[in-house]
Motif scaffolding. Structure first.
Motif, PDB file in Angstrom:
ATOM      1  N   LYS A  35       0.828  -1.195   0.000  1.00  0.00           N
ATOM      2  CA  LYS A  35       0.000   0.000   0.000  1.00  0.00           C
ATOM      3  C   LYS A  35       0.865   1.249   0.000  1.00  0.00           C
ATOM      4  CE  LYS A  35      -3.796  -2.222   2.501  1.00  0.00           C
ATOM      5  NZ  LYS A  35      -4.621  -2.216   3.737  1.00  0.00           N
ATOM      6  N   SER A  36       0.317   2.326  -0.509  1.00  0.00           N
ATOM      7  CA  SER A  36       0.997   3.613  -0.461  1.00  0.00           C
ATOM      8  C   SER A  36       1.358   3.935   0.979  1.00  0.00           C
ATOM      9  CB  SER A  36       0.093   4.710  -1.033  1.00  0.00           C
ATOM     10  OG  SER A  36       0.738   5.957  -0.984  1.00  0.00           O
ATOM     11  N   GLY A  37       2.561   4.435   1.200  1.00  0.00           N
ATOM     12  CA  GLY A  37       3.034   4.745   2.541  1.00  0.00           C
ATOM     13  C   GLY A  37       3.814   3.620   3.180  1.00  0.00           C
ATOM     14  N   SER A  38       3.830   2.437   2.534  1.00  0.00           N
ATOM     15  CA  SER A  38       4.606   1.315   3.076  1.00  0.00           C
ATOM     16  C   SER A  38       6.095   1.619   3.006  1.00  0.00           C
ATOM     17  CB  SER A  38       4.308   0.039   2.285  1.00  0.00           C
ATOM     18  OG  SER A  38       2.967  -0.361   2.433  1.00  0.00           O
TER      19      SER A  38
ATOM     20  N   GLU B 125      10.849  -2.974  10.514  1.00  0.00           N
ATOM     21  CA  GLU B 125      10.258  -1.693  10.103  1.00  0.00           C
ATOM     22  C   GLU B 125       9.791  -1.707   8.657  1.00  0.00           C
ATOM     23  OE1 GLU B 125      11.577   3.034   9.867  1.00  0.00           O
ATOM     24  OE2 GLU B 125      12.807   1.602  10.989  1.00  0.00           O
ATOM     25  N   CYS B 126      10.216  -2.731   7.896  1.00  0.00           N
ATOM     26  CA  CYS B 126       9.980  -2.746   6.448  1.00  0.00           C
ATOM     27  C   CYS B 126       8.941  -3.792   6.047  1.00  0.00           C
ATOM     28  CB  CYS B 126      11.285  -3.060   5.713  1.00  0.00           C
ATOM     29  SG  CYS B 126      12.632  -1.908   6.083  1.00  0.00           S
ATOM     30  N   GLU B 127       8.147  -3.438   5.041  1.00  0.00           N
ATOM     31  CA  GLU B 127       7.232  -4.412   4.444  1.00  0.00           C
ATOM     32  C   GLU B 127       7.931  -5.239   3.364  1.00  0.00           C
ATOM     33  OE1 GLU B 127       5.052  -2.136   6.892  1.00  0.00           O
ATOM     34  OE2 GLU B 127       5.945  -1.170   5.122  1.00  0.00           O
ATOM     35  N   ALA B 128       9.001  -4.709   2.798  1.00  0.00           N
ATOM     36  CA  ALA B 128       9.798  -5.413   1.796  1.00  0.00           C
ATOM     37  C   ALA B 128      11.234  -4.899   1.904  1.00  0.00           C
ATOM     38  CB  ALA B 128       9.262  -5.187   0.389  1.00  0.00           C
ATOM     39  N   VAL B 129      12.181  -5.749   1.528  1.00  0.00           N
ATOM     40  CA  VAL B 129      13.604  -5.394   1.593  1.00  0.00           C
ATOM     41  C   VAL B 129      14.267  -5.797   0.285  1.00  0.00           C
ATOM     42  CG1 VAL B 129      15.816  -5.795   2.760  1.00  0.00           C
ATOM     43  CG2 VAL B 129      13.696  -5.669   4.102  1.00  0.00           C
ATOM     44  N   THR B 130      15.125  -4.926  -0.240  1.00  0.00           N
ATOM     45  CA  THR B 130      15.915  -5.226  -1.417  1.00  0.00           C
ATOM     46  C   THR B 130      17.343  -4.778  -1.150  1.00  0.00           C
ATOM     47  OG1 THR B 130      15.969  -5.021  -3.840  1.00  0.00           O
ATOM     48  CG2 THR B 130      15.424  -3.032  -2.599  1.00  0.00           C
ATOM     49  N   TRP B 131      18.219  -4.888  -2.155  1.00  0.00           N
ATOM     50  CA  TRP B 131      19.596  -4.422  -1.996  1.00  0.00           C
ATOM     51  C   TRP B 131      20.030  -3.687  -3.261  1.00  0.00           C
ATOM     52  CZ3 TRP B 131      18.890  -9.939  -1.953  1.00  0.00           C
ATOM     53  CH2 TRP B 131      19.188 -10.569  -3.167  1.00  0.00           C
ATOM     54  N   GLU B 132      21.060  -2.840  -3.095  1.00  0.00           N
ATOM     55  CA  GLU B 132      21.574  -2.083  -4.234  1.00  0.00           C
ATOM     56  C   GLU B 132      23.036  -2.420  -4.493  1.00  0.00           C
ATOM     57  OE1 GLU B 132      23.602   1.395  -4.002  1.00  0.00           O
ATOM     58  OE2 GLU B 132      24.451   0.251  -2.358  1.00  0.00           O
TER      59      GLU B 132
ATOM     60  N   ILE C 262      16.598 -11.252   8.012  1.00  0.00           N
ATOM     61  CA  ILE C 262      15.481 -10.737   7.217  1.00  0.00           C
ATOM     62  C   ILE C 262      14.587 -11.881   6.776  1.00  0.00           C
ATOM     63  CG2 ILE C 262      14.851  -9.479   5.119  1.00  0.00           C
ATOM     64  CD1 ILE C 262      17.631  -8.102   5.382  1.00  0.00           C
ATOM     65  N   PRO C 263      13.311 -11.878   7.125  1.00  0.00           N
ATOM     66  CA  PRO C 263      12.408 -12.959   6.708  1.00  0.00           C
ATOM     67  C   PRO C 263      12.409 -13.126   5.190  1.00  0.00           C
ATOM     68  CG  PRO C 263      11.342 -11.554   8.341  1.00  0.00           C
ATOM     69  CD  PRO C 263      12.617 -10.868   7.945  1.00  0.00           C
TER      70      PRO C 263
END
Length: 353
Positions: free
Chosen positions: A5-8, A68-75, A87-88
């Motif tokens: 959702k927006s704001g996630s 704190e995050c709904e999703a996690v990625t990396w750069e 991280i789940p």
């Protein structure tokens, strides 16, 4: 899984320029980004909603970050895989396996070969005797590379004669020896794969390197690359599907007289895709965030007849604003505090529409 959702909140592991551009794309889509990286010149921090400066080994801090995050990625593909333990798996995009494969050059080449891809001849090198056998089997000249943590020309040495094998004595980690590939051009295949398994490709640019660092990317890429891009795309899709990949994935290739030869992969947005910010209907950064968030993927078609993306490396960024005197020209400075030799300080994109 429902779209975010927006704001996630989307977490980004790493604080470099790729994280900076991802956070800016996420904000445009209504998401807030929280970055995580050790102490350093974390240029993603000023454009992130929050930024945690902690060690990769700080399991408790990583767990708080993930919560704190709904999703996690990396750069950054050199994020230690052990950092992902906190991280789940259901929050992590792309999946852990993509990082495991891409961080080890030997594992990466074996993985691609198993899918039918063609690579340069290679051999594992752990001892001076291994290197001697590799040189005898593959020949000279060749490239000695560390299996891990090499990028932008780092961790690579050209072997021009048998005497150069002494280079191995200075290494403190496993390596790989690769034979040189005779090629007409270098190019990359950049794709995005969504949570629904849809795959879309951007046009492949021709890449020019100087000192092992990408200097510029050009589109159209030329006849040699055009004739081989479909076969390269087929392999890239096999890699993405085999990994269950979500997000932007880049594979680099040599265009040779016998077809595309795989060089390496980057499980992230990529320098050779920076042109997509202005040169494509949807940039690689926006589409990565769309994929991570579970949104529909954006159109990847090119919107310019020609594109040239030029990296500003080291002191080349000192007079960067002079580039703006050209017509359809776009400047991106990354906000790094110190210009050093070989350091990417920004890029310029020139288009003809």
């Amino acid at each position: 899984m429902e779209p975010l959702k927006s704001g996630s909140t989307i977490g980004i592991l790493g604080g470099g320029q790729l994280g900076r551009m991802l956070a800016m794309a996420a904000a445009q889509l209504g998401y807030r980004c929280v970055g995580y990286a050790p102490e350093g010149d974390n240029v993603a921090a000023p454009v992130s909603a929050a930024f945690l400066t902690r060690a990769w080994e700080d399991r408790a801090a990583l767990a708080r970050f993930a919560a704190e995050c709904e999703a996690v990625t990396w750069e950054f593909e050199n994020v230690p895989v052990t950092a992902l333990d906190a991280i789940p798996a259901e929050k992590l995009f792309p999946p852990r396996r993509a990082l495991e494969v891409a961080q080890d050059r030997l594992e990466e080449k074996r993985f691609v070969e198993a899918l039918g891809g063609r690579t340069a001849p290679f051999a594992t090198v752990d001892t001076p005797n291994d290197l001697a056998r590799a040189i005898e089997s593959i020949g000279i000249p060749g490239i000695l590379k560390t299996r891990r943590e090499g990028y932008d020309g780092k961790g690579q040495w050209r072997i021009a004669s048998a005497g150069d094998r002494d280079l191995l004595s200075s290494l403190r980690q496993p390596a790989i020896y690769e034979g040189l590939v005779e090629f007409e051009a270098e190019f990359s295949v950049i794709l995005v794969r969504g949570r629904d398994d849809e795959v879309r490709f951007w046009d492949s640019p021709r890449n020019a390197h100087v000192g092992g660092i990408l200097d510029r990317s050009l589109f159209p890429a030329g006849a040699a690359i055009g004739a081989q891009s479909e076969a390269a795309r087929d392999l890239a899709k096999k890699v993405a599907d085999a990994l269950g990949y979500i997000g932007v994935l880049t594979l680099e290739f040599f265009a040779t007289g016998d077809g595309p030869v795989f060089n390496e992969m980057a499980p992230r947005v990529h320098n050779s895709g920076h042109w997509t910010i202005e040169g494509a209907a949807t940039s690689q950064f926006e589409n990565h965030i769309r994929a991570v968030a579970g949104l529909p993927l954006g159109d990847t078609r090119s919107v310019a007849r020609t594109v040239e993306m030029i990296n500003l490396i080291g002191d080349a960024a000192a007079d960067a604003h002079n580039h703006l005197t050209g017509g359809d020209t776009h400047l991106h400075l990354y906000g790094k505090a110190e210009a050093r030799e070989g350091r990417k300080m920004g890029h310029v994109t020139r288009l003809e529409r």
